[in-house]
Design an enzyme around this catalytic site. Sequence first.
Site, PDB file in Angstrom:
ATOM      1  N   HIS A 173      41.013  18.523   0.418  1.00 50.90           N
ATOM      2  CA  HIS A 173      40.434  16.956  -0.048  1.00 50.90           C
ATOM      3  C   HIS A 173      39.108  17.050  -0.755  1.00 50.90           C
ATOM      4  O   HIS A 173      38.561  16.099  -1.108  1.00 50.90           O
ATOM      5  CB  HIS A 173      40.513  15.908   1.106  1.00 50.90           C
ATOM      6  N   SER A 190      46.019   2.471   1.593  1.00 51.38           N
ATOM      7  CA  SER A 190      46.816   3.296   2.350  1.00 51.38           C
ATOM      8  C   SER A 190      45.461   4.008   3.239  1.00 51.38           C
ATOM      9  O   SER A 190      45.633   4.343   4.585  1.00 51.38           O
ATOM     10  CB  SER A 190      47.173   4.505   1.556  1.00 51.38           C
ATOM     11  N   LYS A 217      45.021  10.292   0.852  1.00 48.60           N
ATOM     12  CA  LYS A 217      45.981   9.318   0.759  1.00 48.60           C
ATOM     13  C   LYS A 217      46.403   9.193  -0.537  1.00 48.60           C
ATOM     14  O   LYS A 217      47.273   8.024  -0.808  1.00 48.60           O
ATOM     15  CB  LYS A 217      45.575   7.850   1.342  1.00 48.60           C
TER      16      LYS A 217
END
Length: 297
Positions: free
Chosen positions: A110, A140, A49
């Site tokens: 990620h 988020s 995010k």
Amino acid sequence: LHEHPEVFRRYPLVPVHGIPLMEPIAQQWAPIENFEARPDDLLISTYPKAGTTWMQEIVDLIRSGGDVEKARRAPTYVRIPFLEICSPPPVPSGVDTLVDVPSPRVIKTHLPFQLVPKSFFENNCKIIYVARNAKDNLVSYYFFDRMNLTQPDPGPWDSYVKKFMEGKVAWGSWYDHVRRYWDERANHRILYVFYEDVKEDPAREICRVKDFLEIDLPEDIVQKITHHTSFQVMKENPMSNYSTFPETIFDKRIGSFMRKGEVGDWKNYFTVAQNEAFDADYQRKMEGTTLRFRDVL
Ligand code: A3P
């Protein structure tokens, strides 16, 4: 993805080398760890995010010389595969997909620095890292975890804030993630980009990215890319807004992937008490780093 809706559910988190990851990733970890990077691979790395999709669109448009039609050839997640993503078989994993992608590849991850497959460093691959201030990143992620039916349920807001602070969310601690990549800039080819900087002056940051990629683009193409990667345009573009993603993964009744795209939205959610506790904890966790996020108070 679309062919096997039955396999998706809210997977528990399972630690891999101490980092909580979604269960299917933990179960299929060996092929990720042993992934064979190529010297001309480009890795886009982020904490979830932080603006991954935005950077993916920017990079794809830079590499196509601003060819907007070409960037509409497929959705983001097909154009730039997600290295560690795994679902239960028979859905192909990110690694399975990447094996067949011709060079030069762009790859999303990620993974915290220490879990990035060693071959990326052995091959001296370029990495673009995007970081976003902790509070907006948290907000988020909270809304994303509500609508993403493969992540653990975020639960009530207050307990989610605590989980984020403790790093008990998928891909682990935000604090460790942003700090470690910041430190590793000295040792590797890492371009560190701040979400807030791209919001402030997208053309400037697009130029930083193109320079890092050693691609020449005239000013009018940079402007064109700025326009096509603005929040509003990406939100309307089915190839960048995740509207084509299966409903069994993203529940669009709960929320939209392109949610708000703003800096400072955290102020709408943190109570005064939460904010004070968060700030005090932040000081402790970020002690000793030169990494500074701009003041979004
Ligand atoms: P919000 O939830 O705050 O709206 P990621 O791609 O890493 O999952 O990050 C998603 C976040 O980036 C979402 O934040 C999304 O709206 C935002 N985002 C995506 N495209 C953007 C753009 N062109 N400009 C600004 N923010 C963008």
